[in-house]
Motif scaffolding. Sequence first.
Motif, PDB file in Angstrom:
ATOM      1  N   THR A  12       0.834  -1.203   0.000  1.00  0.00           N
ATOM      2  CA  THR A  12       0.000   0.000   0.000  1.00  0.00           C
ATOM      3  C   THR A  12       0.872   1.258   0.000  1.00  0.00           C
ATOM      4  OG1 THR A  12      -1.792  -1.104   1.183  1.00  0.00           O
ATOM      5  CG2 THR A  12      -1.741   1.298   1.292  1.00  0.00           C
ATOM      6  N   ALA A  13       1.895   1.260   0.826  1.00  0.00           N
ATOM      7  CA  ALA A  13       2.801   2.410   0.896  1.00  0.00           C
ATOM      8  C   ALA A  13       3.543   2.592  -0.419  1.00  0.00           C
ATOM      9  CB  ALA A  13       3.783   2.230   2.042  1.00  0.00           C
ATOM     10  N   PHE A  14       3.966   1.492  -1.027  1.00  0.00           N
ATOM     11  CA  PHE A  14       4.677   1.554  -2.308  1.00  0.00           C
ATOM     12  C   PHE A  14       3.787   2.145  -3.394  1.00  0.00           C
ATOM     13  CE2 PHE A  14       5.503  -0.593  -6.411  1.00  0.00           C
ATOM     14  CZ  PHE A  14       6.772  -0.093  -6.677  1.00  0.00           C
ATOM     15  N   VAL A  15       2.548   1.669  -3.491  1.00  0.00           N
ATOM     16  CA  VAL A  15       1.626   2.181  -4.510  1.00  0.00           C
ATOM     17  C   VAL A  15       1.366   3.671  -4.290  1.00  0.00           C
ATOM     18  CG1 VAL A  15      -0.708   2.006  -5.457  1.00  0.00           C
ATOM     19  CG2 VAL A  15       0.558  -0.071  -4.882  1.00  0.00           C
ATOM     20  N   GLY A  16       1.230   4.070  -3.033  1.00  0.00           N
ATOM     21  CA  GLY A  16       1.011   5.486  -2.735  1.00  0.00           C
ATOM     22  C   GLY A  16       2.179   6.348  -3.165  1.00  0.00           C
ATOM     23  N   SER A  17       3.394   5.898  -2.894  1.00  0.00           N
ATOM     24  CA  SER A  17       4.574   6.678  -3.269  1.00  0.00           C
ATOM     25  C   SER A  17       4.731   6.744  -4.783  1.00  0.00           C
ATOM     26  CB  SER A  17       5.836   6.091  -2.628  1.00  0.00           C
ATOM     27  OG  SER A  17       6.107   4.792  -3.137  1.00  0.00           O
ATOM     28  N   GLU A  18       4.411   5.638  -5.460  1.00  0.00           N
ATOM     29  CA  GLU A  18       4.479   5.620  -6.922  1.00  0.00           C
ATOM     30  C   GLU A  18       3.448   6.583  -7.519  1.00  0.00           C
ATOM     31  OE1 GLU A  18       6.291   3.085  -9.489  1.00  0.00           O
ATOM     32  OE2 GLU A  18       7.457   4.187  -8.010  1.00  0.00           O
ATOM     33  N   THR A  19       2.249   6.594  -6.937  1.00  0.00           N
ATOM     34  CA  THR A  19       1.197   7.481  -7.427  1.00  0.00           C
ATOM     35  C   THR A  19       1.610   8.941  -7.285  1.00  0.00           C
ATOM     36  OG1 THR A  19      -0.499   5.852  -6.829  1.00  0.00           O
ATOM     37  CG2 THR A  19      -1.236   8.118  -7.169  1.00  0.00           C
ATOM     38  N   GLU A  20       2.198   9.300  -6.153  1.00  0.00           N
ATOM     39  CA  GLU A  20       2.662  10.672  -5.940  1.00  0.00           C
ATOM     40  C   GLU A  20       3.786  11.034  -6.909  1.00  0.00           C
ATOM     41  OE1 GLU A  20       3.794  11.086  -1.883  1.00  0.00           O
ATOM     42  OE2 GLU A  20       1.762  10.779  -1.105  1.00  0.00           O
ATOM     43  N   ARG A  21       4.703  10.091  -7.126  1.00  0.00           N
ATOM     44  CA  ARG A  21       5.836  10.353  -8.010  1.00  0.00           C
ATOM     45  C   ARG A  21       5.372  10.648  -9.433  1.00  0.00           C
ATOM     46  NH1 ARG A  21      10.468   6.804 -10.543  1.00  0.00           N
ATOM     47  NH2 ARG A  21       9.074   5.035 -10.331  1.00  0.00           N
ATOM     48  N   TRP A  22       4.480   9.813  -9.959  1.00  0.00           N
ATOM     49  CA  TRP A  22       4.043  10.004 -11.335  1.00  0.00           C
ATOM     50  C   TRP A  22       3.085  11.180 -11.460  1.00  0.00           C
ATOM     51  CZ3 TRP A  22       7.459   8.136 -14.134  1.00  0.00           C
ATOM     52  CH2 TRP A  22       8.016   6.876 -13.930  1.00  0.00           C
ATOM     53  N   ALA A  23       2.312  11.474 -10.418  1.00  0.00           N
ATOM     54  CA  ALA A  23       1.397  12.620 -10.466  1.00  0.00           C
ATOM     55  C   ALA A  23       2.171  13.916 -10.650  1.00  0.00           C
ATOM     56  CB  ALA A  23       0.553  12.677  -9.193  1.00  0.00           C
ATOM     57  N   LYS A  24       3.279  14.035  -9.950  1.00  0.00           N
ATOM     58  CA  LYS A  24       4.101  15.237 -10.074  1.00  0.00           C
ATOM     59  C   LYS A  24       4.649  15.366 -11.485  1.00  0.00           C
ATOM     60  CE  LYS A  24       8.049  17.676  -8.036  1.00  0.00           C
ATOM     61  NZ  LYS A  24       8.615  18.038  -9.352  1.00  0.00           N
ATOM     62  N   LEU A  25       5.114  14.266 -12.054  1.00  0.00           N
ATOM     63  CA  LEU A  25       5.688  14.321 -13.394  1.00  0.00           C
ATOM     64  C   LEU A  25       4.626  14.618 -14.440  1.00  0.00           C
ATOM     65  CD1 LEU A  25       8.235  14.036 -15.087  1.00  0.00           C
ATOM     66  CD2 LEU A  25       7.734  11.595 -15.301  1.00  0.00           C
ATOM     67  N   VAL A  26       3.458  13.978 -14.323  1.00  0.00           N
ATOM     68  CA  VAL A  26       2.368  14.235 -15.259  1.00  0.00           C
ATOM     69  C   VAL A  26       1.997  15.718 -15.246  1.00  0.00           C
ATOM     70  CG1 VAL A  26      -0.102  13.851 -15.668  1.00  0.00           C
ATOM     71  CG2 VAL A  26       1.409  11.905 -15.244  1.00  0.00           C
ATOM     72  N   LYS A  27       1.959  16.313 -14.060  1.00  0.00           N
ATOM     73  CA  LYS A  27       1.642  17.733 -13.939  1.00  0.00           C
ATOM     74  C   LYS A  27       2.739  18.589 -14.556  1.00  0.00           C
ATOM     75  CE  LYS A  27       0.550  21.317 -10.528  1.00  0.00           C
ATOM     76  NZ  LYS A  27       0.370  21.623  -9.083  1.00  0.00           N
ATOM     77  N   ASP A  28       3.987  18.245 -14.282  1.00  0.00           N
ATOM     78  CA  ASP A  28       5.107  19.029 -14.814  1.00  0.00           C
ATOM     79  C   ASP A  28       5.157  18.985 -16.345  1.00  0.00           C
ATOM     80  OD1 ASP A  28       5.818  19.638 -12.245  1.00  0.00           O
ATOM     81  OD2 ASP A  28       7.487  18.207 -12.136  1.00  0.00           O
ATOM     82  N   VAL A  29       4.855  17.800 -16.902  1.00  0.00           N
ATOM     83  CA  VAL A  29       4.898  17.644 -18.359  1.00  0.00           C
ATOM     84  C   VAL A  29       3.657  18.237 -19.013  1.00  0.00           C
ATOM     85  CG1 VAL A  29       4.991  15.937 -20.229  1.00  0.00           C
ATOM     86  CG2 VAL A  29       6.342  15.591 -18.172  1.00  0.00           C
ATOM     87  N   GLY A  30       2.559  18.306 -18.245  1.00  0.00           N
ATOM     88  CA  GLY A  30       1.316  18.861 -18.779  1.00  0.00           C
ATOM     89  C   GLY A  30       0.503  17.865 -19.570  1.00  0.00           C
ATOM     90  N   LEU A  31       0.535  16.597 -19.154  1.00  0.00           N
ATOM     91  CA  LEU A  31      -0.182  15.551 -19.882  1.00  0.00           C
ATOM     92  C   LEU A  31      -1.604  15.408 -19.365  1.00  0.00           C
ATOM     93  CD1 LEU A  31       2.523  12.738 -20.015  1.00  0.00           C
ATOM     94  CD2 LEU A  31       1.785  14.196 -21.898  1.00  0.00           C
ATOM     95  N   VAL A  32      -2.533  15.244 -20.301  1.00  0.00           N
ATOM     96  CA  VAL A  32      -3.916  14.926 -19.967  1.00  0.00           C
ATOM     97  C   VAL A  32      -4.409  13.957 -21.028  1.00  0.00           C
ATOM     98  CG1 VAL A  32      -6.267  15.753 -19.700  1.00  0.00           C
ATOM     99  CG2 VAL A  32      -4.374  17.160 -18.891  1.00  0.00           C
ATOM    100  N   ALA A  33      -4.955  12.835 -20.613  1.00  0.00           N
ATOM    101  CA  ALA A  33      -5.453  11.845 -21.564  1.00  0.00           C
ATOM    102  C   ALA A  33      -6.676  12.384 -22.284  1.00  0.00           C
ATOM    103  CB  ALA A  33      -5.792  10.547 -20.849  1.00  0.00           C
ATOM    104  N   LYS A  34      -6.729  12.087 -23.584  1.00  0.00           N
ATOM    105  CA  LYS A  34      -7.867  12.548 -24.385  1.00  0.00           C
ATOM    106  C   LYS A  34      -8.902  11.439 -24.533  1.00  0.00           C
ATOM    107  CE  LYS A  34      -4.995  15.736 -27.076  1.00  0.00           C
ATOM    108  NZ  LYS A  34      -4.519  16.108 -28.412  1.00  0.00           N
TER     109      LYS A  34
END
Length: 293
Positions: A271-293
């Motif tokens: 659970t902790a691993f999945v949470g940390s992975e989710t936070e890590r990729w969320a930051k990158l997705v925001k920085d890159v400006g990606l949104v699925a169409k």
Amino acid sequence: MIVPFSPGGASDIIGRIIVLSGLNEELGQQIVVDNRAGANGNIGAQIAASADPDGYTFLFGSAGVMSINPSLYVSSNLKPTRDFIAVTQVADIPGTLVVHPSVPVTSVAQLINYAKAHPGKLNFGSSGTGSLNQLQMELFMRAADIKMVHVPFKGGGPAAIALLANQVQVYLSTLSTSLPYVKGGRLRILSVIAPQRRPEFPDVPTLAESGFPSMTTGTWQGLFFPRGTPRTIVDRLYGATVKVLERAEVKRGVASAGGEVVISKSPEAFTAFVGSETERWAKLVKDVGLVAK
């Protein structure tokens, strides 16, 4: 067990290996693998999340579905860290950093220097916008302070074909995809994304060894129950899965599919691993400006 991808892919193959190699036996139940593909895994995940939390339905989830999609599909009601109980990681599929042989580099350091000396010349392929290998490459480029042009494809197969044809020059591929092409001399491998070197390429350094210590996991996979599943059922699946994953034939089977067995220390650890992975990729997705169409 719901697999949110089509039959024949890595998730499907590894999931079936685990089920057919002993999970049925350990649980004393006949487990049916139900492939529910679509929306980059979200359709199957939503079906699993909506299932009765009685222990009869669980999800074979992956990094993309459970940790990346929540940030890409912002309009989706599915929130894996809220809607699922993480049971255990079961496998990790290492990645490989490969280049077309026409690129005059033989190491990660040389690739970085070449990219800096030739801005905009190198294209990198991915299996789609917002895919794990695109985000891994974005992470790598930021850490290395280089820029390459992203060319998305509809799946890993087409991306690999484009690399072989020199339509793109760089690709972060799964080990299972790149292995035959590297062995055949059609691609050059620079590094692997894994905690340690791979026996298939014992002389090839990991990305961590090459100066990128945070890049040690490839495409992780694990088991999840719908929220509300009783703890006794979670513990039973965890214990049964650990026993199956410790079997030599299962480890060989997962390895033949290009992965390696990984067992979480506990459901809480996963659970902790999945949470940390989710936070890590969320930051990158925001920085890159990606949104699925």
